[in-house]
Design a protein around this motif. Structure first.
Motif, PDB file in Angstrom:
ATOM      1  N   ASN A  79      15.982 -11.499 -61.526  1.00 20.31           N
ATOM      2  CA  ASN A  79      15.923 -12.900 -61.934  1.00 20.31           C
ATOM      3  C   ASN A  79      16.381 -13.849 -60.835  1.00 20.31           C
ATOM      4  OD1 ASN A  79      15.059 -12.366 -64.672  1.00 20.31           O
ATOM      5  ND2 ASN A  79      17.115 -11.550 -65.013  1.00 20.31           N
ATOM      6  N   HIS A  80      16.476 -13.329 -59.617  1.00 19.15           N
ATOM      7  CA  HIS A  80      16.923 -14.146 -58.497  1.00 19.15           C
ATOM      8  C   HIS A  80      15.855 -14.185 -57.402  1.00 19.15           C
ATOM      9  CE1 HIS A  80      21.367 -13.124 -59.644  1.00 19.15           C
ATOM     10  NE2 HIS A  80      20.845 -14.052 -60.430  1.00 19.15           N
ATOM     11  N   ALA A  81      16.039 -15.097 -56.469  1.00 11.13           N
ATOM     12  CA  ALA A  81      15.236 -15.111 -55.244  1.00 11.13           C
ATOM     13  C   ALA A  81      16.063 -14.475 -54.134  1.00 11.13           C
ATOM     14  CB  ALA A  81      14.849 -16.531 -54.870  1.00 11.13           C
ATOM     15  N   VAL A  82      15.424 -13.674 -53.311  1.00 11.45           N
ATOM     16  CA  VAL A  82      16.122 -12.903 -52.284  1.00 11.45           C
ATOM     17  C   VAL A  82      15.528 -13.226 -50.919  1.00 11.45           C
ATOM     18  CG1 VAL A  82      16.720 -10.593 -51.474  1.00 11.45           C
ATOM     19  CG2 VAL A  82      16.548 -11.052 -53.932  1.00 11.45           C
ATOM     20  N   ALA A  83      16.384 -13.489 -49.961  1.00 13.08           N
ATOM     21  CA  ALA A  83      15.941 -13.746 -48.584  1.00 13.08           C
ATOM     22  C   ALA A  83      16.175 -12.503 -47.731  1.00 13.08           C
ATOM     23  CB  ALA A  83      16.694 -14.930 -48.000  1.00 13.08           C
ATOM     24  N   LEU A  84      15.319 -12.310 -46.732  1.00 18.54           N
ATOM     25  CA  LEU A  84      15.503 -11.233 -45.771  1.00 18.54           C
ATOM     26  C   LEU A  84      16.286 -11.741 -44.572  1.00 18.54           C
ATOM     27  CD1 LEU A  84      11.921  -9.647 -45.627  1.00 18.54           C
ATOM     28  CD2 LEU A  84      13.857  -8.940 -47.054  1.00 18.54           C
ATOM     29  N   THR A  85      17.021 -10.851 -43.924  1.00 18.41           N
ATOM     30  CA  THR A  85      17.595 -11.152 -42.623  1.00 18.41           C
ATOM     31  C   THR A  85      16.528 -10.911 -41.559  1.00 18.41           C
ATOM     32  OG1 THR A  85      18.347  -8.888 -42.222  1.00 18.41           O
ATOM     33  CG2 THR A  85      19.847 -10.352 -43.457  1.00 18.41           C
ATOM     34  N   ALA A  86      16.781 -11.363 -40.346  1.00 15.64           N
ATOM     35  CA  ALA A  86      15.828 -11.137 -39.256  1.00 15.64           C
ATOM     36  C   ALA A  86      15.634  -9.647 -39.010  1.00 15.64           C
ATOM     37  CB  ALA A  86      16.315 -11.832 -37.989  1.00 15.64           C
ATOM     38  N   GLU A  87      16.706  -8.871 -39.157  1.00 19.51           N
ATOM     39  CA  GLU A  87      16.611  -7.421 -38.952  1.00 19.51           C
ATOM     40  C   GLU A  87      15.772  -6.779 -40.046  1.00 19.51           C
ATOM     41  OE1 GLU A  87      19.568  -3.505 -38.507  1.00 19.51           O
ATOM     42  OE2 GLU A  87      20.400  -5.500 -38.888  1.00 19.51           O
TER      43      GLU A  87
ATOM     44  N   GLN B 149       9.699 -18.952 -38.140  1.00 20.22           N
ATOM     45  CA  GLN B 149       8.615 -19.879 -38.458  1.00 20.22           C
ATOM     46  C   GLN B 149       8.185 -19.827 -39.915  1.00 20.22           C
ATOM     47  OE1 GLN B 149       5.141 -19.351 -35.968  1.00 20.22           O
ATOM     48  NE2 GLN B 149       4.381 -21.404 -36.437  1.00 20.22           N
ATOM     49  N   TRP B 150       8.145 -18.605 -40.522  1.00 20.79           N
ATOM     50  CA  TRP B 150       7.461 -18.466 -41.806  1.00 20.79           C
ATOM     51  C   TRP B 150       8.279 -17.850 -42.937  1.00 20.79           C
ATOM     52  CZ3 TRP B 150       3.877 -21.637 -41.193  1.00 20.79           C
ATOM     53  CH2 TRP B 150       3.034 -21.652 -40.081  1.00 20.79           C
ATOM     54  N   ALA B 151       9.375 -17.176 -42.656  1.00 25.13           N
ATOM     55  CA  ALA B 151      10.070 -16.424 -43.700  1.00 25.13           C
ATOM     56  C   ALA B 151      10.771 -17.338 -44.704  1.00 25.13           C
ATOM     57  CB  ALA B 151      11.087 -15.480 -43.078  1.00 25.13           C
ATOM     58  N   ILE B 152      10.605 -17.031 -45.994  1.00 21.79           N
ATOM     59  CA  ILE B 152      11.241 -17.776 -47.081  1.00 21.79           C
ATOM     60  C   ILE B 152      11.784 -16.785 -48.114  1.00 21.79           C
ATOM     61  CG2 ILE B 152       9.770 -19.809 -46.777  1.00 21.79           C
ATOM     62  CD1 ILE B 152       8.180 -18.876 -49.262  1.00 21.79           C
ATOM     63  N   PRO B 153      12.723 -17.212 -48.966  1.00 23.33           N
ATOM     64  CA  PRO B 153      13.168 -16.331 -50.052  1.00 23.33           C
ATOM     65  C   PRO B 153      12.013 -16.028 -50.998  1.00 23.33           C
ATOM     66  CG  PRO B 153      14.700 -18.151 -49.724  1.00 23.33           C
ATOM     67  CD  PRO B 153      13.475 -18.470 -48.920  1.00 23.33           C
ATOM     68  N   ALA B 154      12.102 -14.878 -51.669  1.00 26.11           N
ATOM     69  CA  ALA B 154      11.045 -14.449 -52.581  1.00 26.11           C
ATOM     70  C   ALA B 154      11.662 -14.006 -53.903  1.00 26.11           C
ATOM     71  CB  ALA B 154      10.259 -13.297 -51.966  1.00 26.11           C
TER      72      ALA B 154
END
Length: 270
Positions: A137-145, A166-171
């Motif tokens: 039920n949450h949005a999760v962001a990735l680290t660069a690694e 440039q393009w990464a967003i939480p999902a």
């Protein structure tokens, strides 16, 4: 572009903003199509806004995304071609099975119901979501690694980091949980009408170095369509990873998609 140009709807997947399709839009416009790239429901119009407002997409599931794109498609003057990447590829497959499109190109598409292989690399790529059940039920962001492993493993570290910035967003985590439970759920939103004989043609595009959607998943997806006589083709790019729609080689994928559309008689009337 002609007045009756065929619409093309680009559908992004998890962790990448819809604006990343901008080069594809220009490329397809030059080829005579009428392309658009509407984001998922809740995704703000810019990368920065999406990063600062992750709660807007938290809890969004597959059915929410399907309903959103059905409304988009119903507002067009003719059935579009769908081009989807990752979870966007699965969305494109599902919409095609619903007879909402003239054709679909599903690029490194997320697994649909019936696909059994779950390679270790796919598990590792999605671990940032699955390590906490509350992420459904949450949005999760990735680290660069994490992005480097999931998307940019076939790239230099520099290019991967540039794409991340440039393009990464939480999902939203919900679609991943839904897909993971698909084979144990009677009416799973990840189910696709793979036996539909009346649907338009489908092209599955596979990156041979993809960690997130390894080739075993795409090949198993192809087998799910064996009971339909509708066109289902597969193209593999052996040296490409999950970033293949946004990295330096994106045009090779776009051109292959355009050639395939021409072969299906869906080429534009420039």
């Amino acid at each position: 572009m002609t007045e009756n140009a065929r619409p093309v709807v680009f559908i992004h997947g998890l962790w990448i903003h819809a604006s990343s399709w901008a080069p594809w839009i220009e490329h397809f416009e030059r080829a005579g199509y009428a392309p658009i790239a509407p984001g998922w429901p809740g995704v703000p119009s810019t990368v920065d806004k999406a990063r600062t407002n992750p709660s807007l997409i938290a809890g969004v599931g597959i059915d929410d995304v399907i309903d959103h794109y059905v409304r988009v498609i119903d507002g067009l003057d003719q059935p579009p071609v769908l081009v989807g990447h990752s979870f966007g590829g699965m969305i494109a497959e599902k919409l095609l099975g619903m007879n909402k499109a003239a054709a679909a190109v599903a690029i490194d598409a997320a697994q649909i119901k019936g696909v059994l292989p779950l390679p270790l690399s796919a598990l590792r790529a999605t671990l940032p979501v699955f390590k906490n059940p509350a992420n459904k039920n949450h949005a999760v962001a990735l680290t660069a690694e994490q992005f480097r492993y999931s998307f940019g493993n076939a790239l230099s570290e520099q290019e991967s980091n540039e794409l991340f910035e440039q393009w990464a967003i939480p999902a939203p985590g919900k679609p991943l949980f839904e897909a993971a439970a698909a084979n144990f759920t009677l009416h799973s939103p990840a189910a696709v009408a793979t036996g539909n004989e009346e649907r338009g043609p489908l092209l599955l595009v596979m990156g041979g170095q993809d960690h997130t959607v390894p080739e075993a998943i795409t090949k198993s997806t192809l087998k799910q369509y064996k009971h339909s006589s509708a066109v289902t083709d597969l193209i593999e790019f052996e040296d490409r990873g999950h970033s293949l729609t946004i990295d330096h080689g994106w045009q090779e994928i776009a051109d292959a998609s355009l050639r395939w559309l021409d072969k299906q008689g869906l080429g534009s009337q420039v």
